[in-house]
Design a protein around this motif. Sequence first.
Motif, PDB file in Angstrom:
ATOM      1  N   UNK A 115      23.761   9.107  -1.748  1.00  0.00           N
ATOM      2  CA  UNK A 115      24.445   8.266  -2.724  1.00  0.00           C
ATOM      3  C   UNK A 115      23.698   8.169  -4.057  1.00  0.00           C
ATOM      4  N   UNK A 116      22.396   8.039  -4.019  1.00  0.00           N
ATOM      5  CA  UNK A 116      21.617   7.696  -5.209  1.00  0.00           C
ATOM      6  C   UNK A 116      20.343   8.554  -5.276  1.00  0.00           C
ATOM      7  N   UNK A 117      20.450   9.886  -5.485  1.00  0.00           N
ATOM      8  CA  UNK A 117      19.287  10.757  -5.355  1.00  0.00           C
ATOM      9  C   UNK A 117      18.357  10.817  -6.575  1.00  0.00           C
ATOM     10  N   UNK A 118      18.887  10.565  -7.764  1.00  0.00           N
ATOM     11  CA  UNK A 118      18.070  10.700  -8.965  1.00  0.00           C
ATOM     12  C   UNK A 118      17.179   9.474  -9.142  1.00  0.00           C
ATOM     13  N   UNK A 119      15.946   9.706  -9.565  1.00  0.00           N
ATOM     14  CA  UNK A 119      14.999   8.605  -9.725  1.00  0.00           C
ATOM     15  C   UNK A 119      14.324   8.212  -8.431  1.00  0.00           C
ATOM     16  N   UNK A 120      14.422   9.073  -7.424  1.00  0.00           N
ATOM     17  CA  UNK A 120      13.766   8.808  -6.143  1.00  0.00           C
ATOM     18  C   UNK A 120      12.932  10.018  -5.754  1.00  0.00           C
TER      19      UNK A 120
END
Length: 126
Positions: A115-120
């Motif tokens: 769902x939220x891969x960027x910045x991780x």
Amino acid sequence: MIRFVLNVLWAIFGSGIVLAIGYGIAALICFALIITIPFGVAALRLASYSLWPFGRTLVTKPGAGVASGVTNIVWVLVAGWWLALAHILAGVAQCVTIIGIPFGIANFKLVPAALWPLGQEVVPAP
């Protein structure tokens, strides 16, 4: 040793290789389109994480800013929601059997990454 065995079984039987190939193909497409290179980098990160999930976890990068948040919104709208849904469905299907429960949990662990891969970033689990 248990993490190694689970990762090998995941790669062979738990769809780890299939997921990694799928994310790798998505990364190549993103790299070819040039403007979507950040999505390609995220897809490669997901490919690595989905190939070897046991013993690793996802944490927020300290330097992640507004740009990664905005691009994550675009990612969710374009690809993230159906990837997360696929991981949820696969996780539920794998949790039907006792042997598949660790693989189902690994699929549920991949939902936030899809769902939220960027910045991780992927780091070893404590």
